[in-house]
Design a protein around this motif. Structure first.
Motif, PDB file in Angstrom:
ATOM      1  N   ASN A 212      11.962  10.077  -9.332  1.00 50.35           N
ATOM      2  CA  ASN A 212      11.943   9.597  -7.963  1.00 50.35           C
ATOM      3  C   ASN A 212      13.094  10.287  -7.231  1.00 50.35           C
ATOM      4  O   ASN A 212      13.865  11.039  -7.832  1.00 50.35           O
TER       5      ASN A 212
ATOM      6  N   THR B 121      12.422   5.303  -4.152  1.00 44.50           N
ATOM      7  CA  THR B 121      12.139   4.865  -5.517  1.00 44.50           C
ATOM      8  C   THR B 121      10.701   5.122  -5.952  1.00 44.50           C
ATOM      9  O   THR B 121      10.344   4.771  -7.076  1.00 44.50           O
ATOM     10  N   GLU B 122       9.887   5.721  -5.114  1.00 47.33           N
ATOM     11  CA  GLU B 122       8.518   6.043  -5.513  1.00 47.33           C
ATOM     12  C   GLU B 122       8.528   7.214  -6.485  1.00 47.33           C
ATOM     13  O   GLU B 122       9.146   8.243  -6.238  1.00 47.33           O
ATOM     14  N   SER B 123       7.859   7.065  -7.614  1.00 44.08           N
ATOM     15  CA  SER B 123       7.826   8.103  -8.641  1.00 44.08           C
ATOM     16  C   SER B 123       6.735   9.123  -8.340  1.00 44.08           C
ATOM     17  O   SER B 123       5.648   8.780  -7.881  1.00 44.08           O
ATOM     18  N   TYR B 124       7.056  10.386  -8.628  1.00 45.45           N
ATOM     19  CA  TYR B 124       6.121  11.486  -8.425  1.00 45.45           C
ATOM     20  C   TYR B 124       5.869  12.163  -9.762  1.00 45.45           C
ATOM     21  O   TYR B 124       6.784  12.724 -10.353  1.00 45.45           O
TER      22      TYR B 124
END
Length: 86
Positions: free
Chosen positions: A69, A40-43
């Motif tokens: 993500n 769930t970490e956004s890039y």
């Protein structure tokens, strides 16, 4: 049967949104807490700062950011697979 580009874009956008929502919902599950932060970490891929245009009658502010993500990318891949099968 011929597929339109607009329908493909619609599938991709809906897949990205649903994948991101699913990832957000699953991030609160305790059994998945070990690896869900990685999914769930956004890039940030594309980030255009907001631009404001003041026309003295209407003030417009427009900005665009694409920060997927991993779950939204899985949603896009699934949407493209479903689009090809459609």
């Amino acid at each position: 049967m011929r597929h339109s580009t607009g329908l493909c874009v619609l599938f991709v956008v809906v897949g990205a949104i649903l994948g991101g929502l699913l990832g957000n919902l699953l991030s609160n599950v305790d059994a998945l807490s070990g690896f869900m932060p990685y999914l769930t970490e956004s890039y940030p891929v594309f980030d255009m700062a907001p631009v404001t245009v003041n026309l003295y009658v209407i003030k417009l502010t427009v900005g665009l950011a694409f920060m997927p993500n991993f779950m939204s990318i899985l949603g896009i891949v699934l949407a493209l697979f479903l689009f090809r099968r459609y």
